[in-house]
Design an enzyme around this catalytic site. Structure first.
Site, short mmCIF file in Angstrom:
data_model
loop_
_atom_site.label_atom_id
_atom_site.label_comp_id
_atom_site.label_asym_id
_atom_site.label_seq_id
_atom_site.Cartn_x
_atom_site.Cartn_y
_atom_site.Cartn_z
N HIS A 269 0.34 -1.78 -0.59
CA HIS A 269 0.50 -0.18 0.45
C HIS A 269 1.15 1.08 -0.10
O HIS A 269 0.30 1.84 -1.05
CB HIS A 269 -0.72 -0.07 1.45
CG HIS A 269 -1.68 1.19 0.91
ND1 HIS A 269 -3.39 1.54 0.49
CD2 HIS A 269 -1.47 2.39 1.88
CE1 HIS A 269 -3.81 2.29 0.88
NE2 HIS A 269 -3.48 3.53 1.51
N GLU A 270 1.97 1.31 1.01
CA GLU A 270 2.93 2.60 0.41
C GLU A 270 3.66 2.34 -0.14
O GLU A 270 3.77 3.56 -0.40
CB GLU A 270 3.04 2.35 2.63
CG GLU A 270 2.45 2.85 3.68
CD GLU A 270 1.50 4.07 3.41
OE1 GLU A 270 1.54 4.97 2.82
OE2 GLU A 270 0.63 3.27 3.97
N HIS A 273 2.10 4.13 -2.82
CA HIS A 273 1.58 5.50 -2.63
C HIS A 273 3.85 6.19 -3.66
O HIS A 273 3.01 7.50 -4.22
CB HIS A 273 1.66 6.27 -1.47
CG HIS A 273 0.13 6.08 -0.66
ND1 HIS A 273 -0.77 7.04 -1.05
CD2 HIS A 273 -0.52 5.33 0.25
CE1 HIS A 273 -1.87 6.65 -0.78
NE2 HIS A 273 -1.35 5.85 0.23
N GLU A 299 -4.34 7.40 -2.78
CA GLU A 299 -5.04 6.40 -2.64
C GLU A 299 -5.90 5.54 -3.93
O GLU A 299 -5.34 3.55 -3.82
CB GLU A 299 -6.32 6.45 -2.12
CG GLU A 299 -6.80 5.13 -1.34
CD GLU A 299 -5.48 5.52 0.25
OE1 GLU A 299 -4.52 6.32 0.59
OE2 GLU A 299 -5.66 4.44 0.43
ZN ZN Z 1 -3.28 5.46 2.01
#
Ligand code: ZN
Length: 506
Positions: A269-270, A273, A299
């Protein structure tokens, strides 16, 4: 000629603001990770001071002069300069309505409130955090009164906050979006609860010591394209992505000895980003456009890597052999299909960041509906834990046993972020839409199974990453696909995936 000079001076001025903001981002990363608790007071003072300087530069006579001088010539400027202008103008309009001493007071408050929240969560003590939350809300309500002219026609104050985090979004649009989501997810959850499908998950809870998890995590980050020479991976209770620019992107993750999948998905997830930030075009990297265009689009990238890639069967076909290399005994008899099913098991749960892909949206609906009530004056701070628990019971059929597992779980409100949560649901919706268009050009599953993430990332870089903040979310989607956000791709994606996974009858 004179216009060129004005544009140059304007950009040089924005560069100074950008540099202050970069310094703030480093202080704020420290504050959320390694800074000692004893330093709160002076740290808050320092950050408050910097915040005030940024505020003065963003709202002072000099920027006002540039904005006025360039306004008649907007059509003559290139697209990136126009975007810089619009961004600076929006900020100027927003902030000139709030007195500077209020801004400093608010910055100091958020710094303190974050630490109080962290302690309150640890102690399961909502009462300790409540006075801070009340003050944060009061500040925001006061700010919204001063910004009332930004409200859309027939709108409400909360609309202004929603637009702050995702330009163009309103209560009306979110209400419609979330109702459509609920219409798909609620029946699916019921069907799954009634299904006879057995999914084995015990191996996902095997004890995996933290150094081994860190090794897996670092390897995953590298494999999917996080450039560590321009990045850093740290640890924090609530993982996030920060850092000043594409040459210094800092992410945090967390490890749980008895839940290694949680760290697998946290890092994916990170990294989503971070890869977005790292792939912004060099020409705009060190400008006010050198960051993702919106919370929703940001996101969408994290969710793309975490869910679309990370929770696919193809990904587990790719990953399983290398996991077995690191943990040969633990995972000797586990197949890719078993990992895939375990990683997608859907079950209503208490903690948003650990929710499965299907029920995740309902965690967001709850926060959205509560924020809407807060800003409509329909709920008191002291009643929030009860309201929170009631909604969890209603939508997910479960009740948090403690506030630490309930209303205190997220950092957002403690740092004054109201109107942010709904963008998390937009991210998944954009991600599903991107997958649809990506599949028209390539066999995404085949690439994932072969570990050819570079091809996927290149596509995302071309369509999304490289543009930074040059385009608004609506412009970006229209530019690439000739349509704006369309929640139907997301609904279909969830329905197809979970109907197949649970062998449900359509
Ligand atoms: Zn996020």
């Amino acid at each position: 000629m004179e216009l060129n000079k004005k544009v140059e001076d304007f950009k040089a001025y924005l560069d100074r603001i950008n540099t202050f903001n970069s310094a703030m981002s480093i202080l704020s990363f420290d504050s959320s990770t390694i800074a000692p608790a004893g330093g709160i007071a002076l740290r808050a003072k320092r950050m408050g001071f910097l915040q005030l300087e940024i505020f003065k530069m963003t709202t002072g006579e000099e920027i006002k002069g540039y904005l006025e001088a360039l306004a008649p010539h907007l059509d003559e400027l290139d697209k990136p300069t126009q975007a810089m202008y619009k961004k600076a103008k929006k900020k100027y309009d927003e902030l000139t309505k709030i007195p500077p001493e209020k801004v400093q007071e608010y910055a100091t408050l958020t710094e303190e409130a974050e630490s109080v929240w962290a302690q309150a969560r640890k102690d399961n003590d909502f009462a300790a955090f409540a006075p801070y939350l009340s003050r944060l809300i009061a500040f925001n309500k006061e700010f919204l009164i001063l910004r009332a002219d930004e409200m859309p026609e027939g709108g409400k104050p909360y609309d202004i906050l929603l637009d702050d985090f995702e330009a163009g979004m309103t209560i009306e649009k979110y209400d419609d979006f979330f109702e459509k989501l609920k219409a798909v997810v609620v029946p699916l959850i019921k069907q799954i609860a009634a299904s006879k499908k057995e999914i084995q998950t015990d191996f996902a809870k095997y004890h995996v010591d933290i150094p081994a998890q860190r090794k897996i995590s670092d390897r995953l980050a590298e494999q999917i394209g996080f450039d560590i020479s321009r990045g850093y991976i740290g640890e924090a209770a609530h993982p996030f992505c920060g850092g000043p620019d594409k040459t210094d992107v800092r992410i945090t993750t967390r490890y749980d000895e008895n839940d290694f999948l949680s760290s697998v998905y946290s890092i994916l997830h990170e990294c989503g980003h971070a890869i977005y930030e790292q792939n912004i075009a060099d020409e705009i990297a060190d400008t006010t456009l050198g960051t993702g265009t919106s919370m929703g689009i940001h996101e969408s990238q994290s969710r793309f890597y975490e869910n679309v890639i990370g929770r696919s069967l193809a990904y587990w076909q790719y990953l399983t052999p290398s996991l077995k290399e690191i943990l040969p005994q633990e995972f000797a008899n586990i197949t890719p299909l078993m990992f895939f099913e375990a990683a997608n098991k859907s079950q209503p749960s208490l903690i948003r960041v650990e929710a499965d892909e299907l029920t995740y949206g309902l965690h967001i609906v709850i926060r959205y509906e509560i924020e809407k009530m807060i800003f409509a004056g329909e709920v008191e701070v002291n009643d929030l834990p009860a309201l929170w628990n009631k909604k969890y019971a209603e939508y997910l059929g479960i009740t948090p046993p403690t506030d630490a597992d309930g209303v205190l779980q997220d950092i957002h409100w403690s740092i004054g972020m109201f109107g942010y949560f709904p963008t998390y649901a937009l991210g998944s919706a954009y991600a599903a839409q991107l997958l649809y268009y990506m599949n028209k050009e390539m066999d995404v599953d085949a690439l994932i199974a072969k570990g050819e993430f570079a091809t996927i990332t290149k596509w995302l870089e071309e369509k999304i990453h490289k543009h930074g903040s040059v385009y608004t979310p609506n412009e970006l989607m229209e530019l690439n696909f000739g349509e704006q956000l369309n929640g139907e791709y997301y609904a279909k994606y969830l329905k197809d995936k979970f109907t197949a996974l649970y062998e449900l009858l359509c």
